[in-house]
Design a protein around this motif. Structure first.
Motif, PDB file in Angstrom:
ATOM      1  N   THR A   1      16.518   3.504  24.947  1.00  0.00           N
ATOM      2  CA  THR A   1      16.115   4.203  23.719  1.00  0.00           C
ATOM      3  C   THR A   1      17.200   4.066  22.654  1.00  0.00           C
ATOM      4  OG1 THR A   1      14.739   5.725  24.985  1.00  0.00           O
ATOM      5  CG2 THR A   1      15.380   6.452  22.801  1.00  0.00           C
TER       6      THR A   1
ATOM      7  N   GLN B   1       9.438   7.235  22.413  1.00  0.00           N
ATOM      8  CA  GLN B   1       9.273   7.706  23.794  1.00  0.00           C
ATOM      9  C   GLN B   1       8.512   9.033  23.822  1.00  0.00           C
ATOM     10  OE1 GLN B   1      12.937   7.431  25.972  1.00  0.00           O
ATOM     11  NE2 GLN B   1      12.017   8.074  27.889  1.00  0.00           N
TER      12      GLN B   1
ATOM     13  N   ASP C   1       8.429   2.357  23.270  1.00  0.00           N
ATOM     14  CA  ASP C   1       9.405   2.967  24.173  1.00  0.00           C
ATOM     15  C   ASP C   1       8.657   3.806  25.214  1.00  0.00           C
ATOM     16  OD1 ASP C   1      11.742   3.768  25.334  1.00  0.00           O
ATOM     17  OD2 ASP C   1      12.550   4.812  23.577  1.00  0.00           O
TER      18      ASP C   1
HETATM   19 MG   LIG Z   1      14.597   6.194  26.878  1.00  0.00          MG
END
Ligand SMILES: [Mg+2]
Ligand SMILES: Nc1ncnc2c1ncn2[C@@H]1O[C@H](COP(=O)(O)OP(=O)(O)OP(=O)(O)O)[C@@H](O)[C@H]1O
Length: 320
Positions: free
Chosen positions: A54, A92, A168
């Motif tokens: 990330t 994410q 993500d």
């Molecule tokens: Mg991550």
């Protein structure tokens, strides 16, 4: 002579890309001098929790400052307006406005992405249709299920017609049905754009990716095509099961073309590592004829991406 590819020819390229998080007197290096080489197609970005995926993605999209090194998107500096235009990004943990309807949200995101109102509206309709959300377009996002929210977030990433989609962990919070729906959509999208996808679900990555980067503790430990990785890491181990395993294994052990042969403790099958896999089949045929044995099964041991991943991560962590 192999020509070195130019930086612009890579969808994503980085040189010594590094992120150090500074916290008061503590400094933590989350990403350490990574050199990404992402070509068109679907590229998997793998690594255990905390590997720095990330963090890397946030630097690529220009949401996080780079400590040192550089990153380019089709040759454009990461974070620049030109680079941002090329990218669609699915975070994410997407944060959607709970009180907005899906349609209003998509139009809003389109406007943020630089579209005129009319264009944003048209594009929102198109994406609602594509993601099968037309009937729900006037429902507030707060009332959407997790899977529907994920679809809206993906639609938002696509609203300005990006060339490169950065995802993500797109399937993390989804049930198996939601997961395969998103994976199907990713496959379809890859016909018209490049995709850079981070994920923990290696069986999914294995289904869709052309190339892969594995990150571990902020460093790249592998970058290659899935085909090469499989070729390299598939052991030349064959499994044979007959009605006379003990006799056959002795015969194989004494064969000059066999490197190793043994019976595994768990299932009692013969495992063979030949010097020349091409010749193995012939050899087995001959043994069968000589001894009139019955073969129940004969196949090559397939390593999954998960097996290879675990092996690599274990190897590096043990040598450090
Ligand atoms: Mg991550
Ligand atoms: N804002 C921050 N400040 C300090 N450290 C951070 C910050 N964000 C992330 N880290 C640390 O950097 C490392 C990498 O985190 P990152 O979120 O990039 O990993 P990841 O590979 O995406 O993990 P996951 O698979 O769990 O999503 C971790 O050790 C994390 O604790």
């Amino acid at each position: 002579m192999i020509q070195e590819r130019s930086i612009e020819s890579y969808e994503i390229w980085s040189k010594d890309l590094t992120k150090i998080y500074e916290k008061r007197r503590n400094a933590f290096k989350a990403v350490s001098k990574i050199n990404l080489r992402v070509k068109s197609g679907i590229h998997g970005f793998l690594g255990p929790n905390g590997a720095g995926k990330t963090t890397t993605i946030n630097m690529l999209i220009g949401a996080l400052s780079i400590t040192s090194g550089k990153a380019k998107i089709r040759g454009k500096k990461s974070g620049s307006v030109a680079a941002r235009r090329l990218i669609g990004y699915l975070p994410q943990d997407p944060v959607l406005y709970k009180s907005k309807t899906a349609e209003k949200y998509l139009i809003y995101m389109g406007r943020l992405g630089g579209l005129k109102r009319k264009e944003a509206k048209r594009k929102a309709q198109e994406l609602l249709y594509y993601f099968d959300l037309l009937d729900e377009r006037n429902k507030k996002l707060g009332k959407y299920s997790g899977g529907m929210k994920q679809k809206v977030a993906l639609a938002a990433a696509l609203i300005h017609d990006p060339d490169i989609l950065i995802l993500d962990e797109p399937t993390t919070n989804l049930d198996p049905v939601g997961r395969s729906a998103i994976i199907e959509q990713i496959k379809n999208l890859s016909k018209t754009m490049s995709i850079f996808i981070s994920s923990h679900v290696l069986s999914e990555i294995e289904q869709i990716c052309d190339t892969i980067t594995i990150l571990n503790r902020g460093e790249i430990i592998l970058i290659d095509s899935l085909l090469n990785i499989k070729k390299k890491y598939i052991g030349n181990v064959f499994k044979l099961n007959t009605n006379m395993n003990a006799k056959i294994v002795e015969e194989l052990k004494n064969n000059e073309f066999i490197l190793r042969a043994w019976i595994d403790e768990k299932y009692g099958r013969i495992h063979i590592i030949p010097k020349d896999p091409e010749k193995l089949r012939e050899m087995i045929q001959k043994i069968i004829l000589d001894h009139e044995i019955k073969i129940y099964s004969f196949d090559q041991l397939e390593l999954s991406l998960q097996d290879i991943f675990m092996r690599l991560i274990n190897e590096v962590n043990h040598t450090k």
